[in-house]
Write a protein that holds these residues in place. Structure first.
Motif, PDB file in Angstrom:
ATOM      1  N   ILE A  82       0.877  -1.175   0.000  1.00 48.34           N
ATOM      2  CA  ILE A  82       0.000   0.000   0.000  1.00 48.34           C
ATOM      3  C   ILE A  82       0.911   1.220   0.000  1.00 48.34           C
ATOM      4  O   ILE A  82       1.935   1.255   0.667  1.00 48.34           O
ATOM      5  N   TYR A  83       0.537   2.221  -0.777  1.00 52.63           N
ATOM      6  CA  TYR A  83       1.458   3.324  -1.088  1.00 52.63           C
ATOM      7  C   TYR A  83       1.345   4.469  -0.098  1.00 52.63           C
ATOM      8  O   TYR A  83       0.235   4.833   0.309  1.00 52.63           O
ATOM      9  N   TYR A  84       2.498   5.014   0.274  1.00 52.71           N
ATOM     10  CA  TYR A  84       2.499   6.192   1.145  1.00 52.71           C
ATOM     11  C   TYR A  84       1.860   7.338   0.405  1.00 52.71           C
ATOM     12  O   TYR A  84       2.128   7.546  -0.790  1.00 52.71           O
ATOM     13  N   HIS A 137       4.231   7.690  -8.892  1.00 56.27           N
ATOM     14  CA  HIS A 137       5.205   7.745  -9.987  1.00 56.27           C
ATOM     15  C   HIS A 137       5.387   6.354 -10.588  1.00 56.27           C
ATOM     16  O   HIS A 137       4.683   5.413 -10.233  1.00 56.27           O
ATOM     17  N   GLY A 185       7.398   3.943 -10.247  1.00 58.14           N
ATOM     18  CA  GLY A 185       7.643   2.803  -9.350  1.00 58.14           C
ATOM     19  C   GLY A 185       6.341   2.222  -8.815  1.00 58.14           C
ATOM     20  O   GLY A 185       6.157   1.006  -8.746  1.00 58.14           O
ATOM     21  N   HIS A 186       5.431   3.129  -8.434  1.00 52.06           N
ATOM     22  CA  HIS A 186       4.137   2.657  -7.920  1.00 52.06           C
ATOM     23  C   HIS A 186       3.353   1.944  -9.018  1.00 52.06           C
ATOM     24  O   HIS A 186       2.767   0.888  -8.812  1.00 52.06           O
ATOM     25  N   ASP A 203      -1.290   3.682   2.243  1.00 51.28           N
ATOM     26  CA  ASP A 203      -0.736   3.574   3.591  1.00 51.28           C
ATOM     27  C   ASP A 203      -0.699   4.999   4.127  1.00 51.28           C
ATOM     28  O   ASP A 203       0.139   5.794   3.699  1.00 51.28           O
ATOM     29  N   TRP A 243       4.403   0.403  10.303  1.00 50.00           N
ATOM     30  CA  TRP A 243       4.539  -0.847   9.544  1.00 50.00           C
ATOM     31  C   TRP A 243       3.669  -1.982  10.101  1.00 50.00           C
ATOM     32  O   TRP A 243       3.194  -2.825   9.338  1.00 50.00           O
ATOM     33  N   GLY A 268       8.578  -4.078  -3.682  1.00 47.03           N
ATOM     34  CA  GLY A 268       9.857  -3.643  -4.228  1.00 47.03           C
ATOM     35  C   GLY A 268      10.967  -4.126  -3.303  1.00 47.03           C
ATOM     36  O   GLY A 268      10.721  -4.418  -2.124  1.00 47.03           O
ATOM     37  N   ASP A 277      13.214  -2.705  -1.734  1.00 46.58           N
ATOM     38  CA  ASP A 277      13.477  -1.882  -0.544  1.00 46.58           C
ATOM     39  C   ASP A 277      12.609  -2.246   0.644  1.00 46.58           C
ATOM     40  O   ASP A 277      12.945  -1.896   1.768  1.00 46.58           O
ATOM     41  N   ILE A 278      11.486  -2.918   0.414  1.00 47.35           N
ATOM     42  CA  ILE A 278      10.602  -3.215   1.548  1.00 47.35           C
ATOM     43  C   ILE A 278      10.447  -4.715   1.775  1.00 47.35           C
ATOM     44  O   ILE A 278       9.499  -5.173   2.383  1.00 47.35           O
ATOM     45  N   HIS A 311      10.643  -7.087  -6.564  1.00 51.17           N
ATOM     46  CA  HIS A 311      11.107  -6.636  -7.878  1.00 51.17           C
ATOM     47  C   HIS A 311      12.158  -5.545  -7.711  1.00 51.17           C
ATOM     48  O   HIS A 311      12.368  -5.013  -6.623  1.00 51.17           O
ATOM     49  N   TRP A 338      14.319  -1.897  -9.082  1.00 52.16           N
ATOM     50  CA  TRP A 338      13.987  -0.472  -9.194  1.00 52.16           C
ATOM     51  C   TRP A 338      14.324   0.070 -10.567  1.00 52.16           C
ATOM     52  O   TRP A 338      15.299  -0.340 -11.195  1.00 52.16           O
ATOM     53  N   TRP A 339      13.535   1.039 -11.001  1.00 58.00           N
ATOM     54  CA  TRP A 339      13.781   1.726 -12.265  1.00 58.00           C
ATOM     55  C   TRP A 339      14.692   2.924 -12.052  1.00 58.00           C
ATOM     56  O   TRP A 339      14.553   3.651 -11.068  1.00 58.00           O
TER      57      TRP A 339
END
Ligand code: MSP
Length: 511
Positions: free
Chosen positions: A11-13, A19, A21-22, A50, A224, A257, A259-260, A286, A288-289
């Motif tokens: 869930i996106y901040y 952008h 990435g989302h 989120d 989290w 992603g 990072d998480i 996955h 990152w771009w």
């Protein structure tokens, strides 16, 4: 009853607008969800926002409005993105919903009742940007390993006894070798856990924008713990009778992603084990771009807006590029020249021309009546048809591994074959010399195009719908039970003059 498949995006901040990435994370889940539906599964595809935490509280303060008003606006941008990208999510969850407060407090109480939560005091580094705690030894030049700034925090806090779960996590990883993918990422997670786990601070007192800790109004839950619980909220875990929980949980796949990953592959399974709940089946991380070789960041001003790509190149073209260009799981670079290459070469030339040429010839030379596939095909034709019939099994296996790029690659191998076939058979020249053979060739090609279009629906829903409309395939005949030799294009179907589905991209020099 059809088998359930539950796939989630992070869930996106809501501190910022969506952008690339989302869009990328959700797109991969969308392709998967669509694939599973076509393959007969009863799918639940979840995404959302989120909305708690210090980062969002600070962004609202900057904007001079309340966190609730702020999150209402930004969350809507993410909801709009799902429409513009043609995402087929079944639900859009917001962590500010009452049902989610109930689920977060329910998991808290379960952890507390089972003796996994104690009150103490936290002293250490915290990164608001990452919403994560870091130890002194993890810092690099006074910053988080992600490059985010950190601040010193000292406050009363509830702790989750994460340190007690090290062996159980390692046993679980051993018993479930497909739990995390790609494998290199799984190895990183295992070494992190083998390195020892510290108890985790799971409440904060220095700000208020969060789910209140039950029976202690001075604390809000660590964002989290609240955020991860969304995967349970959405399937009714907090509701009477537990909604769909018993049929949907455990989730089949959490897509995240890289990072998480730690939050999903270490903390989340530990919370769940401690709460006596089953663990998700798989977490895929996955890459990152980057943008023309550079890290994407607001300060560099090179953030890619997915909607501007859609506007310039087309929706399905953008969806195709993102899934095809980079091996899923690896980092990848966005470049305009690569995008143009994919749009013009793969889509306009390979698939677009193949279908345009085939269908136009059927209209011109056969009054639009699609010829039947001959019961006895020449050997070369049979080899080609067998290869196309064999795609579904191979693509299905690749989807199980989330190797979306590879699925597209092997479909394109057959599209190239079909292009070679049309060139070598030259059906346009057969009208006078051998009309029967011409009909045989066009019938075979039309059948192959039908299968390509059906298989490509998860990636390019609109363009493939146009192709299937042109072939007169009814909407009830577009599932995977209608390809791979299980059904054929109905002969005698009459089609109309086709119009191009994949336009070429011409560089606008005035731009
Ligand atoms: N709110 C947390 C997730 C909680 S899930 C219970 C969060 N949100 S986020 O908005 O910061 O990031 C969401 C996703 O976007 C992550 O999976 C992240 O990897 C992805 N991306 C952000 N930038 C990216 C790129 N440049 N490229 C690809 N994906 C990237 O983390």
């Amino acid at each position: 009853m059809s088998k359930s498949y539950y796939v989630t995006t992070p869930i996106y901040y809501v501190n910022d607008k969506p952008h690339i990435g989302h869009a990328y994370t959700t797109l991969a889940c969308d392709a998967l969800a669509r694939f599973k539906r076509l393959d007969g599964f009863d799918v639940m595809f979840l995404t959302g926002t989120d909305e708690h935490g210090q980062k969002v509280e600070a962004a609202a303060q900057n904007a001079g409005i309340t966190p609730q008003a702020f999150t209402d606006t930004v969350s809507q941008n993410f909801r709009d993105l799902t429409k513009s990208m043609n995402f087929s999510n079944d639900q859009f969850i917001r962590t500010t919903e009452p049902r989610h407060y109930a689920a977060s407090q329910k998991i808290w109480n379960r952890l507390l009742e089972r003796g996994h939560i104690t009150l103490g005091a936290y002293e250490g580094w915290y990164s608001v940007r990452d919403e994560a705690f870091y130890t002194e030894t993890e810092l690099v030049d006074g910053k988080a390993p992600t490059g985010a700034p950190v601040e010193w925090v000292a406050e009363p806090s509830y702790f989750f006894n994460l340190s007690q779960w090290q062996d159980k996590l390692l046993d679980f990883y051993d018993a479930n070798p497909a739990f995390v993918a790609p494998e290199t990422r799984f190895n990183e997670i295992k070494s992190f856990v083998k390195g020892g786990l510290k108890d985790l601070s799971i409440s904060r007192t220095t700000f208020a924008w969060g789910v209140p800790v039950p029976e202690d109004a001075d604390h809000v839950m660590y964002v989290w713990l609240d955020a991860l619980t969304n995967y349970l909220t959405a399937i009714g875990w907090s509701e009477d009778g537990e909604g769909d929980f018993s049929t949907r949980w455990p989730a089949d796949l959490h897509m995240v992603g890289k990072d998480i990953l730690r939050f999903h592959a270490v903390y989340w399974p530990a919370f769940l084990m401690a709460a006596d709940l089953p663990l998700p089946k798989r977490v895929f991380a996955h890459g990152w771009w980057t943008n023309e070789g550079q890290k994407i960041s607001k300060s560099l001003g090179n953030v890619i807006d997915p909607l501007s790509l859609v506007e310039e190149f087309g929706l399905d073209q953008t969806r195709y590029f993102l899934m095809r260009e980079v091996p899923f799981g690896r980092d990848g670079d966005f470049s305009k020249s690569a995008m143009i290459q994919r749009v013009n070469s793969d889509l306009a030339n390979d698939l677009g021309n193949l279908s345009q040429r085939t269908l136009s010839l059927i209209v011109k030379n056969l009054d639009g009546a699609v010829p039947a596939i001959a019961s006895k095909l020449p050997e070369a034709d049979k080899v080609m048809l067998d290869a196309v019939d064999g795609l579904l099994d191979r693509v299905r296996k690749l989807f199980e591994e989330q190797a979306f790029h590879e699925a597209l690659r092997i479909i394109w191998e057959q599209i190239s074959n079909a292009n070679k076939y049309i060139d070598s058979q030259a059906p346009w020249a057969l009208k006078k010399t051998n009309p029967e053979r011409m009909a045989e060739v066009l019938g075979l090609l039309a059948e192959c195009i039908r299968q390509f279009a059906i298989l490509l629906q998860p990636f390019m829903p609109e363009a493939t719908a146009k192709l299937l409309d042109q072939l007169n395939v009814s909407s009830s005949d577009r599932g995977f039970d209608k390809i791979a030799g299980l059904a054929r294009l109905t002969s005698g179907t009459v089609i109309e003059k086709p119009s191009g589905v994949f336009p070429r991209y011409f560089e606008d020099t005035a731009r």
